[in-house]
Design a protein around this motif. Structure first.
Motif, PDB file in Angstrom:
ATOM      1  N   ASP A 116      29.462  60.475   0.773  1.00  0.00           N
ATOM      2  CA  ASP A 116      28.183  60.924   0.211  1.00  0.00           C
ATOM      3  C   ASP A 116      27.798  60.147  -1.047  1.00  0.00           C
ATOM      4  N   VAL A 117      28.341  58.951  -1.213  1.00  0.00           N
ATOM      5  CA  VAL A 117      28.025  58.117  -2.375  1.00  0.00           C
ATOM      6  C   VAL A 117      27.573  56.733  -1.940  1.00  0.00           C
ATOM      7  N   SER A 118      28.288  56.112  -1.001  1.00  0.00           N
ATOM      8  CA  SER A 118      28.014  54.740  -0.590  1.00  0.00           C
ATOM      9  C   SER A 118      27.293  54.713   0.754  1.00  0.00           C
ATOM     10  N   LEU A 119      26.168  54.030   0.786  1.00  0.00           N
ATOM     11  CA  LEU A 119      25.443  53.764   2.029  1.00  0.00           C
ATOM     12  C   LEU A 119      25.720  52.318   2.404  1.00  0.00           C
ATOM     13  N   MET A 120      26.153  52.094   3.640  1.00  0.00           N
ATOM     14  CA  MET A 120      26.728  50.812   4.016  1.00  0.00           C
ATOM     15  C   MET A 120      25.706  49.893   4.700  1.00  0.00           C
ATOM     16  N   ARG A 121      25.889  48.573   4.489  1.00  0.00           N
ATOM     17  CA  ARG A 121      25.147  47.508   5.175  1.00  0.00           C
ATOM     18  C   ARG A 121      23.641  47.769   5.139  1.00  0.00           C
ATOM     19  N   MET A 122      23.090  47.796   3.946  1.00  0.00           N
ATOM     20  CA  MET A 122      21.689  48.157   3.796  1.00  0.00           C
ATOM     21  C   MET A 122      20.753  47.144   4.430  1.00  0.00           C
ATOM     22  N   PHE A 123      21.193  45.892   4.608  1.00  0.00           N
ATOM     23  CA  PHE A 123      20.340  44.897   5.270  1.00  0.00           C
ATOM     24  C   PHE A 123      20.024  45.277   6.708  1.00  0.00           C
ATOM     25  N   GLU A 124      20.834  46.162   7.308  1.00  0.00           N
ATOM     26  CA  GLU A 124      20.531  46.651   8.651  1.00  0.00           C
ATOM     27  C   GLU A 124      19.373  47.642   8.642  1.00  0.00           C
ATOM     28  N   HIS A 125      19.158  48.288   7.519  1.00  0.00           N
ATOM     29  CA  HIS A 125      18.230  49.414   7.444  1.00  0.00           C
ATOM     30  C   HIS A 125      16.791  48.989   7.216  1.00  0.00           C
ATOM     31  N   ASP A 126      16.582  48.011   6.342  1.00  0.00           N
ATOM     32  CA  ASP A 126      15.217  47.613   6.002  1.00  0.00           C
ATOM     33  C   ASP A 126      15.229  46.176   5.504  1.00  0.00           C
ATOM     34  N   GLN A 127      14.200  45.410   5.858  1.00  0.00           N
ATOM     35  CA  GLN A 127      14.155  44.007   5.439  1.00  0.00           C
ATOM     36  C   GLN A 127      14.021  43.852   3.934  1.00  0.00           C
ATOM     37  N   ALA A 128      13.597  44.888   3.243  1.00  0.00           N
ATOM     38  CA  ALA A 128      13.517  44.795   1.786  1.00  0.00           C
ATOM     39  C   ALA A 128      14.892  44.551   1.178  1.00  0.00           C
ATOM     40  N   PHE A 129      15.932  45.152   1.764  1.00  0.00           N
ATOM     41  CA  PHE A 129      17.295  44.910   1.291  1.00  0.00           C
ATOM     42  C   PHE A 129      17.763  43.521   1.715  1.00  0.00           C
ATOM     43  N   ARG A 130      17.403  43.131   2.928  1.00  0.00           N
ATOM     44  CA  ARG A 130      17.750  41.796   3.407  1.00  0.00           C
ATOM     45  C   ARG A 130      17.167  40.722   2.498  1.00  0.00           C
ATOM     46  N   ASP A 131      15.944  40.955   2.019  1.00  0.00           N
ATOM     47  CA  ASP A 131      15.273  39.947   1.196  1.00  0.00           C
ATOM     48  C   ASP A 131      15.940  39.767  -0.164  1.00  0.00           C
ATOM     49  N   VAL A 132      16.628  40.804  -0.651  1.00  0.00           N
ATOM     50  CA  VAL A 132      17.329  40.681  -1.928  1.00  0.00           C
ATOM     51  C   VAL A 132      18.399  39.592  -1.852  1.00  0.00           C
ATOM     52  N   ILE A 133      18.969  39.379  -0.673  1.00  0.00           N
ATOM     53  CA  ILE A 133      20.066  38.429  -0.507  1.00  0.00           C
ATOM     54  C   ILE A 133      19.660  37.029  -0.942  1.00  0.00           C
ATOM     55  N   THR A 134      18.411  36.647  -0.687  1.00  0.00           N
ATOM     56  CA  THR A 134      17.947  35.304  -1.049  1.00  0.00           C
ATOM     57  C   THR A 134      16.918  35.325  -2.174  1.00  0.00           C
ATOM     58  N   ALA A 135      16.792  36.448  -2.872  1.00  0.00           N
ATOM     59  CA  ALA A 135      15.849  36.525  -3.988  1.00  0.00           C
ATOM     60  C   ALA A 135      16.243  35.530  -5.076  1.00  0.00           C
ATOM     61  N   GLU A 136      15.252  34.899  -5.644  1.00  0.00           N
ATOM     62  CA  GLU A 136      15.492  33.970  -6.748  1.00  0.00           C
ATOM     63  C   GLU A 136      15.197  34.648  -8.084  1.00  0.00           C
ATOM     64  N   PRO A 137      15.940  34.251  -9.131  1.00  0.00           N
ATOM     65  CA  PRO A 137      16.896  33.137  -9.195  1.00  0.00           C
ATOM     66  C   PRO A 137      18.314  33.507  -8.782  1.00  0.00           C
ATOM     67  N   LEU A 138      18.467  34.705  -8.191  1.00  0.00           N
ATOM     68  CA  LEU A 138      19.802  35.239  -7.931  1.00  0.00           C
ATOM     69  C   LEU A 138      20.577  34.403  -6.913  1.00  0.00           C
ATOM     70  N   ALA A 139      19.922  34.032  -5.819  1.00  0.00           N
ATOM     71  CA  ALA A 139      20.624  33.285  -4.773  1.00  0.00           C
ATOM     72  C   ALA A 139      21.106  31.934  -5.287  1.00  0.00           C
ATOM     73  N   THR A 140      20.278  31.266  -6.066  1.00  0.00           N
ATOM     74  CA  THR A 140      20.681  29.974  -6.624  1.00  0.00           C
ATOM     75  C   THR A 140      21.857  30.132  -7.581  1.00  0.00           C
ATOM     76  N   LEU A 141      21.848  31.194  -8.377  1.00  0.00           N
ATOM     77  CA  LEU A 141      22.965  31.438  -9.291  1.00  0.00           C
ATOM     78  C   LEU A 141      24.245  31.710  -8.504  1.00  0.00           C
ATOM     79  N   VAL A 142      24.162  32.520  -7.462  1.00  0.00           N
ATOM     80  CA  VAL A 142      25.341  32.798  -6.640  1.00  0.00           C
ATOM     81  C   VAL A 142      25.893  31.508  -6.037  1.00  0.00           C
ATOM     82  N   GLU A 143      25.007  30.667  -5.506  1.00  0.00           N
ATOM     83  CA  GLU A 143      25.456  29.410  -4.899  1.00  0.00           C
ATOM     84  C   GLU A 143      26.048  28.461  -5.929  1.00  0.00           C
ATOM     85  N   SER A 144      25.557  28.516  -7.160  1.00  0.00           N
ATOM     86  CA  SER A 144      26.120  27.652  -8.201  1.00  0.00           C
ATOM     87  C   SER A 144      27.547  28.063  -8.536  1.00  0.00           C
TER      88      SER A 144
END
Length: 258
Positions: A60-88
């Protein structure tokens, strides 16, 4: 975004301290939209009634694999500048190893000090052990979806430079540094090395704390989507995805081992 982020400086700070904060990395409206989606998902009776093998919610605390639920969560994965920082930090062939939403009600909290994986560098725990240029293999990107501006709201706490200690918790008087609370507004983002000692302080307020956590790993770190070898991306998750997003979700080309 309040101001452009110094990604080179953020990368340096991350490696030095084991974490880094990016204020206003997501617009407040985007963070609020994600918060509403998390709450709607949590309130859906089908989520809690689902077969446990689907692994939609834990404790009742953790909701799993949110990218399956809505594309808004999927889009966070490549949001900038976050994705570039992660890749760096992790390299251009890194990928997502998990994406969960935390919903911490009043009185709750993941209060035990921990690291997010096995201890990668135990040899650092010794006199004269080198502590510079230690690579990061995995990190957690945490997006504040509600205001956590004061201690009472249960902020994430970290022990700076503990990723270089060669030790794992529990908390003890000989911590490698003083704990620091990562106070945040909705839309602020902080990246935490998987080896950095951290916890969620108890939520002593009357409101629920919401955080979206996306963990990334280097290519050789396995993805953690239950049931692991039997996991398949649901139909539609990759619909319209860029090549970069598809790779973050695990669609790699041929590599050294196959």
């Amino acid at each position: 975004m309040d101001r452009p982020h110094d990604l080179a400086g953020a990368t340096e700070a991350f490696h030095r301290d084991g974490f880094v904060i990016l204020p206003s990395a997501l617009p407040p409206a985007a963070a609020e939209h994600l918060r509403v989606l998390v709450e709607q998902h949590f309130q859906d009776p089908q989520v809690h009634a689902a077969d446990p093998e689907r692994d939609l919610v834990r404790g009742d605390v953790s909701l799993m694999r949110m990218f399956e639920h809505d594309q808004a969560f999927r889009d966070v994965i490549t949001a900038e500048p976050l994705a570039t920082l992660v890749e760096s930090i992790l390299g251009p062939d890194c990928h997502v190893i998990s994406q969960n939403a935390l919903r911490i009600p009043p009185g709750g909290g993941i209060a035990n000090w921990h690291i997010d994986d096995t201890l990668f560098f135990p040899f650092l725990d010794g006199a004269g052990a080198p502590r510079e240029n230690i690579p990061c293999f995995a990190l957690n990107m945490m997006v504040a979806l509600s205001g956590i501006e004061h201690e009472q709201y249960g902020p994430t706490q970290v022990v700076p430079r503990s990723h270089l200690s060669g030790r794992r918790p529990p908390y003890s008087p000989d911590l490698p540094g003083e704990p620091r609370s990562l106070l945040a507004r909705a839309g602020d983002v902080y990246l935490v090395n998987s080896q950095t000692w951290h916890r969620g302080a108890p939520n002593r307020s009357g409101r629920t704390r919401y955080v979206l956590t996306t963990a990334y790993g280097r290519r050789f770190i396995s993805q953690r989507f239950y049931p692991f070898i039997g996991y398949r991306l649901p139909e539609g998750v990759l619909e319209g995805a860029s090549n970069r997003l598809a790779r973050f979700l695990g669609q790699h080309g041929k590599g050294p081992y196959g």
